[in-house]
Design a protein around this motif. Structure first.
Motif, PDB file in Angstrom:
ATOM      1  N   ALA A   8       0.815  -1.223   0.000  1.00 47.63           N
ATOM      2  CA  ALA A   8       0.000   0.000   0.000  1.00 47.63           C
ATOM      3  C   ALA A   8       0.845   1.267   0.000  1.00 47.63           C
ATOM      4  O   ALA A   8       0.319   2.347  -0.283  1.00 47.63           O
ATOM      5  N   THR A   9       2.128   1.163   0.332  1.00 48.86           N
ATOM      6  CA  THR A   9       2.988   2.342   0.276  1.00 48.86           C
ATOM      7  C   THR A   9       3.629   2.489  -1.097  1.00 48.86           C
ATOM      8  O   THR A   9       4.388   3.442  -1.318  1.00 48.86           O
ATOM      9  N   GLY A  10       3.337   1.571  -2.017  1.00 46.01           N
ATOM     10  CA  GLY A  10       3.918   1.617  -3.347  1.00 46.01           C
ATOM     11  C   GLY A  10       3.067   2.382  -4.338  1.00 46.01           C
ATOM     12  O   GLY A  10       1.996   2.911  -4.023  1.00 46.01           O
ATOM     13  N   TYR A  11       3.529   2.397  -5.584  1.00 53.12           N
ATOM     14  CA  TYR A  11       2.897   3.197  -6.634  1.00 53.12           C
ATOM     15  C   TYR A  11       1.467   2.756  -6.918  1.00 53.12           C
ATOM     16  O   TYR A  11       0.536   3.561  -6.902  1.00 53.12           O
ATOM     17  N   LYS A  37       4.642   5.676   7.374  1.00 53.38           N
ATOM     18  CA  LYS A  37       4.697   6.057   5.965  1.00 53.38           C
ATOM     19  C   LYS A  37       3.314   6.386   5.403  1.00 53.38           C
ATOM     20  O   LYS A  37       3.197   7.046   4.378  1.00 53.38           O
ATOM     21  N   LEU A  38       2.265   5.911   6.075  1.00 55.08           N
ATOM     22  CA  LEU A  38       0.907   6.200   5.627  1.00 55.08           C
ATOM     23  C   LEU A  38       0.221   7.259   6.490  1.00 55.08           C
ATOM     24  O   LEU A  38      -0.927   7.596   6.236  1.00 55.08           O
ATOM     25  N   ARG A  39       0.959   7.787   7.469  1.00 50.21           N
ATOM     26  CA  ARG A  39       0.317   8.689   8.427  1.00 50.21           C
ATOM     27  C   ARG A  39      -0.293   9.920   7.762  1.00 50.21           C
ATOM     28  O   ARG A  39      -1.379  10.370   8.122  1.00 50.21           O
ATOM     29  N   ASP A  40       0.391  10.480   6.757  1.00 50.28           N
ATOM     30  CA  ASP A  40      -0.071  11.718   6.133  1.00 50.28           C
ATOM     31  C   ASP A  40      -0.858  11.488   4.844  1.00 50.28           C
ATOM     32  O   ASP A  40      -1.241  12.444   4.176  1.00 50.28           O
ATOM     33  N   VAL A  41      -1.087  10.233   4.478  1.00 51.79           N
ATOM     34  CA  VAL A  41      -1.850   9.934   3.262  1.00 51.79           C
ATOM     35  C   VAL A  41      -3.324  10.261   3.513  1.00 51.79           C
ATOM     36  O   VAL A  41      -3.875   9.888   4.561  1.00 51.79           O
ATOM     37  N   PRO A  42      -4.002  10.946   2.590  1.00 53.76           N
ATOM     38  CA  PRO A  42      -5.368  11.416   2.846  1.00 53.76           C
ATOM     39  C   PRO A  42      -6.355  10.331   3.240  1.00 53.76           C
ATOM     40  O   PRO A  42      -7.273  10.583   4.019  1.00 53.76           O
ATOM     41  N   TRP A  43      -6.190   9.119   2.712  1.00 52.64           N
ATOM     42  CA  TRP A  43      -7.179   8.070   2.977  1.00 52.64           C
ATOM     43  C   TRP A  43      -6.829   7.193   4.180  1.00 52.64           C
ATOM     44  O   TRP A  43      -7.616   6.315   4.556  1.00 52.64           O
ATOM     45  N   ALA A  44      -5.672   7.419   4.806  1.00 55.01           N
ATOM     46  CA  ALA A  44      -5.183   6.486   5.826  1.00 55.01           C
ATOM     47  C   ALA A  44      -6.144   6.336   7.001  1.00 55.01           C
ATOM     48  O   ALA A  44      -6.301   5.240   7.553  1.00 55.01           O
ATOM     49  N   THR A 307       0.738   9.083  -6.279  1.00 54.67           N
ATOM     50  CA  THR A 307       1.819   8.238  -5.766  1.00 54.67           C
ATOM     51  C   THR A 307       2.940   8.261  -6.788  1.00 54.67           C
ATOM     52  O   THR A 307       2.732   8.615  -7.950  1.00 54.67           O
ATOM     53  N   ARG A 308       4.135   7.873  -6.359  1.00 52.55           N
ATOM     54  CA  ARG A 308       5.297   7.941  -7.237  1.00 52.55           C
ATOM     55  C   ARG A 308       6.174   6.721  -6.992  1.00 52.55           C
ATOM     56  O   ARG A 308       6.208   6.190  -5.884  1.00 52.55           O
ATOM     57  N   TRP A 309       6.910   6.312  -8.032  1.00 53.36           N
ATOM     58  CA  TRP A 309       7.756   5.126  -7.922  1.00 53.36           C
ATOM     59  C   TRP A 309       8.741   5.244  -6.755  1.00 53.36           C
ATOM     60  O   TRP A 309       9.075   4.257  -6.107  1.00 53.36           O
ATOM     61  N   SER A 310       9.195   6.470  -6.475  1.00 54.06           N
ATOM     62  CA  SER A 310      10.195   6.659  -5.431  1.00 54.06           C
ATOM     63  C   SER A 310       9.625   6.530  -4.026  1.00 54.06           C
ATOM     64  O   SER A 310      10.360   6.607  -3.042  1.00 54.06           O
ATOM     65  N   GLY A 311       8.299   6.313  -3.901  1.00 56.92           N
ATOM     66  CA  GLY A 311       7.706   6.131  -2.582  1.00 56.92           C
ATOM     67  C   GLY A 311       8.164   4.857  -1.904  1.00 56.92           C
ATOM     68  O   GLY A 311       8.126   4.749  -0.679  1.00 56.92           O
ATOM     69  N   ALA A 312       8.608   3.892  -2.694  1.00 60.07           N
ATOM     70  CA  ALA A 312       9.109   2.638  -2.106  1.00 60.07           C
ATOM     71  C   ALA A 312      10.471   2.875  -1.477  1.00 60.07           C
ATOM     72  O   ALA A 312      11.319   3.587  -2.018  1.00 60.07           O
ATOM     73  N   THR A 313      10.700   2.290  -0.320  1.00 59.60           N
ATOM     74  CA  THR A 313      11.957   2.484   0.400  1.00 59.60           C
ATOM     75  C   THR A 313      13.096   1.773  -0.322  1.00 59.60           C
ATOM     76  O   THR A 313      12.941   0.666  -0.811  1.00 59.60           O
ATOM     77  N   VAL A 314      14.246   2.450  -0.375  1.00 58.27           N
ATOM     78  CA  VAL A 314      15.429   1.850  -1.002  1.00 58.27           C
ATOM     79  C   VAL A 314      15.952   0.723  -0.115  1.00 58.27           C
ATOM     80  O   VAL A 314      16.088   0.890   1.092  1.00 58.27           O
ATOM     81  N   PRO A 315      16.243  -0.465  -0.694  1.00 63.82           N
ATOM     82  CA  PRO A 315      16.755  -1.571   0.114  1.00 63.82           C
ATOM     83  C   PRO A 315      18.063  -1.220   0.801  1.00 63.82           C
ATOM     84  O   PRO A 315      18.830  -0.378   0.337  1.00 63.82           O
ATOM     85  N   ASP A 316      18.316  -1.908   1.914  1.00 62.66           N
ATOM     86  CA  ASP A 316      19.558  -1.775   2.671  1.00 62.66           C
ATOM     87  C   ASP A 316      19.725  -0.424   3.346  1.00 62.66           C
ATOM     88  O   ASP A 316      20.799  -0.056   3.780  1.00 62.66           O
TER      89      ASP A 316
END
Length: 500
Positions: A8-11, A37-44, A307-316
């Motif tokens: 749900a935090t992805g694109y 990560k979803l705290r500020d999303v309008p629908w959360a 939403t944007r592709w960069s919303g996903a957390t970078v691994p490591d």
């Protein structure tokens, strides 16, 4: 109906959750590793947010309890061992869904031809097959390039076309592709939830147009009002070299560009359209390529990228928030702390702070920031070009150039805080924290850079860049406060003319 969305935090997942809630389709549950990560999303506040990890069987079992439809929308896109990770996650999820009595799984995979596949496409195909064998009726929707504001595929296409009026391109630009608008992808995902229980199969989904990547670039240029692009295919550009080129020219880092380009090496055209028997086209038909580009560009220009592709957390990258006292680690913690009074009201200063990055830059020594961004790109990092999802508004979890918004606290009466976590390639962990608090005669701006080194390389890194902190961080403090004062002055009636 009760829906569970993984990713749900992805694109796609973020957009799907919003549409399920808007449609009043039922209860929407989201399983995420970091609920903040979803705290500020309008629908959360309208969804049920559960904390958990898909690699933890207990987490996914708890999330599946009472669920009718499970949307599986996760991919370990740039994880070094993504195939093994995705295989394990699919096995755990399938078993948990079966034991919990889930009635339907919906998975968004990749459109692919028969025969040998790239590692990325092979992994996505394997995940679909695992879910189809899970014992839970599964619909695997297979899409090629998704056209929509904020998608990685669209950003790659957009920046390549806009920045390069003349291009030397690999041979795969002449391969046929059946792109699909993100709105049609979401429509199919919604429709797949109500498929008959006996349906357990893959479905190819695509838009009405079959194009080459070369066609897509030229037609993008036409829609965007750009001159005709001169494109010369050459045989020497391998997918790996192409990914390096994309990494340099576009905001999409090499770790994500690699699997995208590997997929484009294949011709990806729908071999069947059986989905139309269950989810028919709307009266106006599916969205064509040119219209999809128009819609995406309108969203971008209007600052309405959902939403944007960069919303996903970078691994490591570290996932724990920075503690209030960084010396918790018991090891070395390097700090650069600065503060300054500003005549600007707290609201004006906070607007400048939360508008930082992207096109506006970082308010100090642009060349130093640009050079550091280029260095990061050259070693496969995210660099500075990820920009912002929205030019004016931030929310927790947003990517902001090479940072990630880790905390966003807006306490009007007291202190407001923006905390950013670094996702650049660096031998340690780094944060940048900016605070705004009310003060007599205006406000006080606080700024703190924190670095926790990893090994000798980390210590050497800090001391090699420390001599520049006065210019970079000191310049930020001065320019941010001055900008806020100037903006605040211009907003006061009668003051703008005096200041001019």
């Amino acid at each position: 109906m009760r829906y569970l969305i993984t990713g749900a935090t992805g694109y796609i997942g973020g957009r799907l959750a919003a549409r399920l809630i808007d449609a009043g389709a039922g209860t929407v549950r989201c399983l995420v590793r970091d609920p903040d990560k979803l705290r500020d999303v309008p629908w959360a506040h309208l969804a049920e947010i559960m904390q958990g990890d898909l690699l933890d069987p207990a987490s996914i079992r708890a999330a599946c309890e009472g669920v009718d439809v499970l949307y599986f929308l996760v991919h370990s896109l740039s994880d070094r061992d993504f195939a093994a990770t995705d295989r394990r996650v699919a096995l755990i999820t399938g078993q948990a869904a079966r034991e919990a009595g889930v009635r339907r799984i919906v998975y968004l995979g990749g459109l692919h031809p028969d025969g040998a596949l790239s590692e990325h496409l092979a992994s996505r195909t394997e995940v679909g097959e695992i879910l189809l064998r899970s014992g839970v009726p599964t619909a695997v929707l297979q899409a090629a390039v998704i056209i929509g504001s904020g998608s990685a595929s669209f950003e790659m296409l957009r920046y390549l076309t806009e920045r390069l009026p003349v291009m030397l391109t690999p041979r795969w630009v002449r391969n046929r592709i059946q792109p699909i608008a993100v709105r049609d992808v979401l429509r199919y995902l919604l429709g797949a939830a109500t498929l008959p229980s006996e349906v357990n199969r893959t479905f190819d989904i695509g838009g009405p147009d079959v194009l080459t990547y070369l066609d897509m670039m030229q037609r993008y240029a036409a829609v965007a009002g750009l001159p005709w692009r001169r494109i010369v295919p050459v045989p020497v550009l391998t997918p790996r070299l192409s990914a390096h080129w994309v990494n340099i020219v576009t905001p999409v880092p090499k770790g994500i560009a690699d699997p995208l380009i590997e997929s484009l090496v294949h011709e990806v055209v729908c071999s069947e359209q059986d989905i139309l028997g269950y989810v028919p086209d709307p009266p106006e038909g599916r969205i064509g390529y040119d219209r999809a580009v128009q819609l995406a560009l309108a969203r971008i220009s209007g600052g309405e990228v959902e939403t944007r592709w960069s919303g996903a957390t970078v691994p490591d990258m570290p996932s724990d928030p920075l503690p209030s006292d960084p010396r918790w680690s018991g090891g070395t913690v390097y700090l650069d702390e600065r503060e300054q009074h500003s005549d600007a009201e707290p609201a004006a200063l906070w607007a400048v702070v939360t508008g930082i990055g992207g096109e506006r830059g970082w308010y100090s020594f642009p060349l130093a920031w640009a050079v550091r961004g280029w260095m990061d790109r050259l070693v496969g990092g995210v660099g500075l070009r990820r920009g912002r999802r929205d030019p004016d508004r931030l929310q927790t979890g947003d990517a902001l150039d090479w940072w990630r918004v880790e905390q966003l606290r807006d306490d009007h009466a007291n202190e407001r805080t923006l905390r950013l976590r670094a996702e650049m390639k660096v031998p340690g962990r780094a944060w940048l924290e900016m605070t705004v608090s009310p003060e007599a005669g205006g406000s006080r701006y606080g700024q703190r850079a924190v670095f926790i080194p990893r090994g000798l390389a980390g210590h050497l890194y800090w001391w090699s860049v420390a001599p520049f902190h006065g210019i970079v961080f000191g310049g930020m403090v001065r320019n941010i406060t001055r900008t806020a004062e100037r903006v605040g002055l211009q907003r006061q009636p009668g003051k703008a003319a005096d200041s001019a």
